[in-house]
Each structure stands twice: as structure tokens, then as C-alpha cells.
Design an enzyme around this catalytic site. Structure first.
Site: not given
Length: 348
Positions: A213, A239-241, A258
Site C-alpha cells: 500500500d 508503493g503506488d498500485f 469500488h
């Protein structure tokens, strides 16, 4: 909050059923109840009463509240099932009210604090959202909601606590009897503090895990995993998904898609597809919208998505299309005892 109007022609007669006008009035006054529940959570009233009944006077002293105001608050919430007045001047919390106690195993106290401190004001802009399609939170805060949250560590901590509440409360029993698809390495993408990973791998001792995350979100995962005895089997990565995710055999997206519109969701799924090998498995945990007018928690949550984010709740068919566009084939959708379902898919 206006109470249900009751009338009778004789003493002792059963009260008349509430009229549609009375019910509508109660619904219109619902915002008052949500604020009253927030006050209970902020003053930690349910936590104190979970230790034992108290007089409103003692509660007022312990919480620094005005005694008369607190008595009136408790009187309003008692008919809703949160509290009971016993004896001459004593109040106790019910099992329902204990859900706002910090000590309850399925506590929703942090969720109450989070929603009222971050969601309440944006909903005053809902009319603009329905007219324009722009999230009310973005209108109020001047930037995307998650960006606004990340600017303040205390707000970010509120989110982490609220999501842990939802995991422990609404998702209770969700994984009972559920076994992840085959694969030695499991990555929880957007895994926050590691709560979901701890539940999935706590009883599956032959697998290793990754909790991934944003760095400021995932920082609490180390301690939670240590408490669950998983520190040696689960690694934590920040990190950045949207950019890249670690390689794994099984990917978990728990209550992530969602939050995002279809284009953004495809980017997240694309990061997974680039990191994974064909045949890798994907486990998506979401509240799947039923067709028609059947009641479901997801329909209320969808209103939250409308006002706060660009995301949305989706039907089974919409998830199949979304995952299909990203290169995944849906294998099955597993209903659970909770409002959430488990969607399993395979990377083609």
C-alpha cells in the site's frame, strides 16, 4: 429527531402504526441521529458504559459534558436500542450500543469518527454531485478525497482505523471455510494495516505473503503482523498500485476497486497483469450489487461513493466486464455470510 407519533383512543390501547408522513419525517431527520452517534463515539460513552452502568451525572463528569444535554442525548438514543435506563438514575449500554465501544471486538467506533469527520460535510454538496457528476468531497475540499486525506497524518490514521473496523465488523465470518486459490505467494494490494492478510494467512501456514500500500498507509502493518506471528512470512512494501506492484502467485484486492472509476480500476488491474504471469489468480472482495430493488448494503455504500469518490459499487456483470477488459477471466463468485462476496479470476 422527531419521534414516531403515537395516538390511541383509550388508556392502555396499543399505539397506532406510524404513518407514512411520520416515517418520512424520521428519515429526513436521520442526519441528526448520525451526529448523535458521532458524539457518543467522540466522548467514548459506550466504552465507559461497557465497564458498567453509570448515572448520566457521572458520565457527564467523566466526559466533560453538560449533564442536561447528555441526558437528553441518551434519552433520544435509548428508543433506538443503544441504551437502557434502569433504576432511578442509571443508564446502561445494550449489545447494539456496544458497537460504538472501543473495547468491543466488532467495534465501529473508529468508523463513526471517520465518517462524521470526513464525510458529513461533503454530503451537504450532494445536490451539486447529482447535477454535475463531480464528487461532493472534491467540491468541498478542493481536491480528490484521498489526496486531501493523505495531507494530514491524523486523517490518514482515521481511515486506517475505520477500515479495520469494517473488516472486523461487517466482514465478520466472511472467510469462514474459504480457501484461497493455489499459489505460494499471496499479495494483498492496497492491504493497509495487514488485517485481511493476517486473517487469510493466519490459518494457511504453507504460504508467504506481501502487504502492499502507500508508504504512509502500510506503516502500521509491521506491528499488526508481528502480533499475529506473521512477521517472518509476510513482507511489507510501500508503493503506488497505479505504477507497479510486486510479483506474486495470488493477488488480493480487498475493498479497493469500488473506490475507483472504471478507467482507474483498469490501471490497478493493469499493474497486476504486468507483474503477474499468465495463470496467476486474482481474488476481489467487494459488495456485489444485486439486480432490481432488493435491499443491500452495497446500494447505500454506492451513495457514499457518489459523494466522496469517483468510484462505484458494481453488479456481477459489471465486474466480469471490468476484469475481462484487463485480461482476467472470472472463475466464480462466492457469496459469504457478510454483505461481501469473493470474486475469483485468472489472468489469461
Amino acid at each position: 429527531m422527531l419521534s414516531t407519533i403515537e395516538t390511541s383512543d383509550a388508556v392502555g390501547a396499543a399505539p397506532a402504526a406510524p404513518t407514512e408522513a411520520a416515517l418520512m419525517t424520521q428519515m429526513l431527520a436521520g442526519f441528526q441521529i448520525s451526529q448523535a452517534l458521532y458524539v457518543v463515539a467522540e466522548l467514548d460513552i459506550a466504552t465507559r458504559l461497557a465497564e458498567g452502568p453509570r448515572s448520566p451525572g457521572r458520565l457527564a463528569t467523566e466526559t466533560g459534558a453538560d449533564e442536561d444535554a447528555l441526558r437528553r442525548l441518551l434519552r433520544t438514543l435509548a428508543p433506538l436500542g443503544l441504551f437502557r435506563h434502569v433504576g432511578h438514575d442509571t443508564v446502561e449500554v445494550t449489545s447494539f450500543g456496544e458497537l460504538l465501544s472501543a473495547s468491543h471486538p466488532a467495534s465501529l467506533r473508529d468508523a463513526a469518527l471517520y465518517w462524521m469527520q470526513t464525510h458529513y460535510q461533503p454530503f451537504s454538496e450532494l445536490l451539486g454531485t447529482v447535477r454535475t457528476g463531480k464528487p461532493a468531497a472534491e467540491t468541498l475540499y478542493g481536491k480528490p478525497f484521498f489526496e486531501w486525506l493523505a495531507e494530514d497524518p491524523e486523517r490518514a490514521a482515521l481511515l486506517t482505523g475505520a477500515m479495520a473496523n469494517v473488516t472486523g465488523g461487517l466482514r465478520a465470518g466472511m472467510f469462514d471455510g474459504y480457501v484461497l486459490p493455489d499459489g505460494k505467494l499471496v499479495a494483498d494490494i492496497g492491504g493497509a494495516d495487514g488485517t485481511v492478510m493476517a486473517e487469510l494467512l493466519g490459518r494457511d501456514t504453507d504460504r508467504r505473503g506481501i502487504v502492499f500500500d502507500l508508504p504512509h498507509v502500510v506503516s502500521d502493518a509491521h506491528e499488526l503482523l508481528r502480533r499475529h506471528g506473521l512477521a517472518d512470512r509476510v513482507e511489507v512494501f510501500g508503493g503506488d498500485f497505479f505504477d507497479a506492484v510486486p510479483a506474486a502467485d495470488v493477488y488480493v484486492l480487498s475493498y479497493i476497486l469500488h473506490d475507483w472509476d472504471d478507467a482507474s480500476s483498469r490501471k490497478i488491474l493493469g499493474s497486476i497483469a504486468r507483474a503477474a504471469s499468465p495463470g496467476a489468480r486474482l481474488v476481489v472482495i467487494e459488495a456485489v450489487l444485486p439486480e432490481g430493488d432488493a435491499p443491500h448494503l452495497a446500494k447505500m455504500i454506492d451513495l457514499t461513493m457518489l459523494a466522496m469518490l469517483t468510484g462505484r459499487e458494481r453488479t456481477a456483470q459489471e465486474y466480469e466486464a471490468l476484469l475481462g477488459d484487463a485480461g482476467f477471466t472470472v472463475d466464480r463468485i462466492v457469496p459469504t455470510p457478510s454483505p461481501f462476496s469473493v470474486i475469483e479470476a485468472t489472468l489469461r
